[in-house]
Design an enzyme around this catalytic site. Structure first.
Site, PDB file in Angstrom:
ATOM      1  N   ASP A 131       1.532 -11.593  -5.355  1.00  0.00           N
ATOM      2  CA  ASP A 131       0.983 -10.574  -6.245  1.00  0.00           C
ATOM      3  C   ASP A 131       1.809 -10.457  -7.519  1.00  0.00           C
ATOM      4  OD1 ASP A 131      -1.218  -9.771  -4.943  1.00  0.00           O
ATOM      5  OD2 ASP A 131      -0.335  -7.994  -4.019  1.00  0.00           O
ATOM      6  N   LYS A 152      -3.152  -9.252  -9.906  1.00  0.00           N
ATOM      7  CA  LYS A 152      -4.195  -8.576 -10.678  1.00  0.00           C
ATOM      8  C   LYS A 152      -3.534  -7.722 -11.740  1.00  0.00           C
ATOM      9  CE  LYS A 152      -6.386  -8.209  -6.280  1.00  0.00           C
ATOM     10  NZ  LYS A 152      -6.193  -7.415  -5.088  1.00  0.00           N
ATOM     11  N   MET A 266      -0.533   4.118  -9.784  1.00  0.00           N
ATOM     12  CA  MET A 266      -1.727   3.668 -10.524  1.00  0.00           C
ATOM     13  C   MET A 266      -2.357   4.842 -11.275  1.00  0.00           C
ATOM     14  SD  MET A 266      -3.486   1.257  -7.609  1.00  0.00           S
ATOM     15  CE  MET A 266      -3.201   2.374  -6.262  1.00  0.00           C
TER      16      MET A 266
HETATM   17  C1  LIG Z   1      -1.389  -1.404  -6.167  1.00  0.00           C
HETATM   18  S1  LIG Z   1      -0.077  -0.274  -6.165  1.00  0.00           S
HETATM   19  C2  LIG Z   1       0.956  -1.066  -5.019  1.00  0.00           C
HETATM   20  C3  LIG Z   1       2.045  -0.197  -4.500  1.00  0.00           C
HETATM   21  C4  LIG Z   1       3.020  -0.937  -3.611  1.00  0.00           C
HETATM   22  N1  LIG Z   1       2.377  -1.446  -2.442  1.00  0.00           N
HETATM   23  C5  LIG Z   1       4.220  -0.098  -3.231  1.00  0.00           C
HETATM   24  O1  LIG Z   1       4.390   0.246  -2.050  1.00  0.00           O
HETATM   25  O2  LIG Z   1       5.013   0.167  -4.122  1.00  0.00           O
HETATM   26  C6  LIG Z   1       0.649  -0.653  -7.713  1.00  0.00           C
HETATM   27  C7  LIG Z   1       1.275   0.575  -8.341  1.00  0.00           C
HETATM   28  O3  LIG Z   1       2.575   0.797  -7.796  1.00  0.00           O
HETATM   29  C8  LIG Z   1       3.409   1.323  -8.799  1.00  0.00           C
HETATM   30  N2  LIG Z   1       4.531   0.389  -9.017  1.00  0.00           N
HETATM   31  C9  LIG Z   1       4.821  -0.675  -8.259  1.00  0.00           C
HETATM   32  N3  LIG Z   1       5.953  -1.261  -8.674  1.00  0.00           N
HETATM   33  C10 LIG Z   1       6.388  -0.541  -9.725  1.00  0.00           C
HETATM   34  C11 LIG Z   1       7.515  -0.624 -10.574  1.00  0.00           C
HETATM   35  N4  LIG Z   1       8.435  -1.585 -10.425  1.00  0.00           N
HETATM   36  N5  LIG Z   1       7.657   0.299 -11.561  1.00  0.00           N
HETATM   37  C12 LIG Z   1       6.746   1.274 -11.729  1.00  0.00           C
HETATM   38  N6  LIG Z   1       5.658   1.405 -10.942  1.00  0.00           N
HETATM   39  C13 LIG Z   1       5.477   0.526  -9.946  1.00  0.00           C
HETATM   40  C14 LIG Z   1       2.555   1.503 -10.033  1.00  0.00           C
HETATM   41  O4  LIG Z   1       1.995   2.796  -9.988  1.00  0.00           O
HETATM   42  C15 LIG Z   1       1.509   0.447  -9.814  1.00  0.00           C
HETATM   43  O5  LIG Z   1       0.341   0.709 -10.569  1.00  0.00           O
END
Ligand SMILES: C[S@@+](CC[C@H](N)C(=O)[O-])C[C@H]1O[C@@H](n2cnc3c(N)ncnc32)[C@H](O)[C@@H]1O
Length: 378
Positions: A131, A152, A266
Site C-alpha cells: 500500500d 491508492k 481520512m
Molecule cells: C486508510 S486509513 C489506514 C489506517 C491504517 N490502517 C492505520 O491503522 O493507521 C489511512 C489514513 O490513516 C491516517 N494515516 C496513516 N498514516 C499516517 C501518517 N503517517 N501520518 C498521518 N496520517 C496517517 C490518515 O488519516 C490516512 O488518511
C-alpha cells in the site's frame, strides 16, 4: 542443481509454472545466480532473454517421463522461436501445493516501527503487494522478491480492491508466499477484514500480523497522548472518509463532552462537515483540535487550532492528506513539557484563543483554498 554450486554472475532463466519456478528460484539465488522467470512460453523472446546465460525447464516431480518430455518440448520450442542458443537443463521439482497470504501491518510510516514478526514475513515473501502508506523497506527483502505497488491516493485507485485480492489469491494458489503490506494496522480502516474473508473463501491459508496504528502513533509522535489522566479516559477512532451522519455527530459530541478524545482518520475532505456537525450538537468552539499531517516523514507537520477555527486554519495552512485529526483537551496535555517527535515545540504552541496555522512550523501558509481531497481507504 546442487546447492553448493556457485554460479557467480550467470543469469538463469527459469521456465515453467510459477508453483515450480518459485522453488527453483530459491535454489539458484542461493548459488548467487541472477534469475528471470517465465511462466508463459509466449513471453520468451530474444529481448526478454537478454543477458541470460543458461535456461532451466521446471517439470513436476510427479509427472511421468513422457509427459515431462512433452512439457519440456514446449519450452524448447519457445527458446528456438526466440533464437536463443542457450545451454538448457530440465529439472524435476517438488510442487509447492499451497502458498499463503500474510496481511502485515507496517505501522505509521517509520520502518523502525514494523514489528519483528512483520519484518520476518517480508523477508520470506515471494511477492509483496504494498500500500501507499506502508513504510518503504528494501534491505529486509529477499533477493528476487516481486514488489507490486497497489497504493491508492485520494480519488485515484489504479488497482481496484477486487483486483488486488484476485492477484494475491492467484499468486498464493500458484504456491507463492504472499505478503499484503499495509500502513498502520490491517484491521483499522485497512480493509484487512475483507481481504481475510476473501482469502478464506478462496481456500488460501491466511494470517495477520498487527501493526502500530497511526490513530495512536501519529498523535504520540506529535506529543499528544490520546488518553491522559483527568483529561480523557477513552478515545474513539472515526473514519472521516464519508461525511458523518447526524446520529454519529450527536454521539461523538456527547462522547467528547464527557471527556473522550476523538481521533479522525481520512478526515481532511470532510473536516468542515465534521466540525460544524460537532458544534451543532453542542461541542464548545474552543475545544482544542490538532491536524497532524504526514507523521514520521520529513514533511510531518502539526497545526493546532480549535473546533471553531479549524476550517479556516486548516485551509490557510494547506493541510492535506494523509493526516490524523485529534479533538479534545489532550491536544494540549503536554504543552508545558518537552514534546517528543518533531511537532511544534511546546513554547511555540498556540493557545485555543490564538490559533495558528502553517506559521506554527515555519511553513508559508498557502493563501488559496486547499482541496485536500477525499482520503483514500487502504
Ligand atoms: C486508510 S486509513 C489506514 C489506517 C491504517 N490502517 C492505520 O491503522 O493507521 C489511512 C489514513 O490513516 C491516517 N494515516 C496513516 N498514516 C499516517 C501518517 N503517517 N501520518 C498521518 N496520517 C496517517 C490518515 O488519516 C490516512 O488518511
Amino acid at each position: 542443481m546442487h546447492a553448493h554450486v556457485d554460479l557467480g554472475s550467470v543469469t538463469v532463466a527459469l521456465l515453467g509454472p510459477r508453483r515450480l519456478t518459485t522453488t527453483l528460484r530459491d535454489t539458484y539465488q542461493r548459488a548467487a545466480a541472477g534469475v528471470v522467470e517465465f511462466d508463459r512460453p509466449e513471453d520468451v523472446s530474444s529481448r526478454s532473454l537478454s543477458g541470460v546465460g543458461y535456461a532451466v525447464i521446471a517439470v513436476p516431480e510427479t509427472t511421468d517421463s513422457a509427459d515431462a518430455l512433452d512439457g519440456a518440448d514446449v519450452w524448447r520450442g519457445a527458446l528456438a522461436t526466440a533464437g536463443a542458443a542457450l545451454p538448457v537443463s530440465v529439472e524435476r521439482v517438488a510442487e509447492r501445493t499451497r502458498g499463503s497470504i500474510t496481511l502485515v501491518g507496517g505501522g505509521p510510516g517509520d520502518p523502525g516501527l514494523i514489528t519483528a514478526a512483520g519484518l520476518h514475513a517480508l523477508a520470506h515473501a515471494d511477492v509483496i503487494y504494498a500500500d501507499r502508506l506502508a513504510p518503504a523497506v528494501t534491505d529486509e527483502l529477499a533477493p528476487g522478491v516481486r514488489v507490486v505497488p497497489v497504493g491508492k491516493r485520494p480519488g485515484h485507485h489504479p488497482v481496484p480492491q477486487s483486483e488486488i485480492q484476485t492477484q494475491m489469491i492467484e499468486a498464493a494458489l500458484a504456491g507463492e508466499t504472499v505478503v499484503r503490506f499495509k500502513g498502520g494496522d490491517p484491521f483499522v480502516f485497512g480493509r484487512g477484514g475483507e481481504e481475510l474473508l476473501a482469502c478464506r473463501e478462496a481456500g488460501v491459508d491466511v494470517h495477520v500480523i498487527p501493526g502500530i496504528t497511526s490513530a495512536v502513533a501519529v498523535p504520540e509522535n506529535a506529543g499528544i497522548p490520546v488518553t491522559f489522566r483527568e483529561l480523557s479516559r477513552s478515545f474513539t477512532v472515526v473514519s472521516g472518509h464519508d461525511p458523518l451522519d447526524e446520529n454519529e455527530l450527536e454521539h461523538l459530541a456527547g462522547l467528547s463532552r464527557s471527556g473522550a478524545t476523538i481521533v479522525l482518520l481520512m478526515g481532511m475532505a470532510t473536516l468542515p462537515q465534521t466540525v460544524s456537525g460537532l458544534a451543532r450538537h453542542g461541542l464548545a468552539g474552543e475545544t482544542p483540535l490538532a491536524v497532524l499531517e504526514k507523521g514520521f516523514s520529513p514533511e510531518e507537520r502539526s497545526t493546532y487550532t480549535t473546533l471553531a477555527t479549524a476550517v479556516v486554519d486548516a485551509a490557510a495552512a494547506g493541510c492535506a492528506s494523509p493526516a490524523v485529526t485529534v479533538i479534545g483537551p489532550v491536544v494540549h496535555a503536554l504543552a508545558d513539557g518537552a514534546r517528543p517527535g518533531s511537532g511544534v515545540p511546546a513554547s511555540e504552541m498556540p493557545t485555543s484563543d490564538a490559533p495558528v496555522s502553517a506559521a506554527s512550523n515555519g511553513d508559508t501558509p498557502d493563501a488559496g483554498t486547499p482541496d485536500p481531497g477525499r482520503e483514500a481507504r487502504s
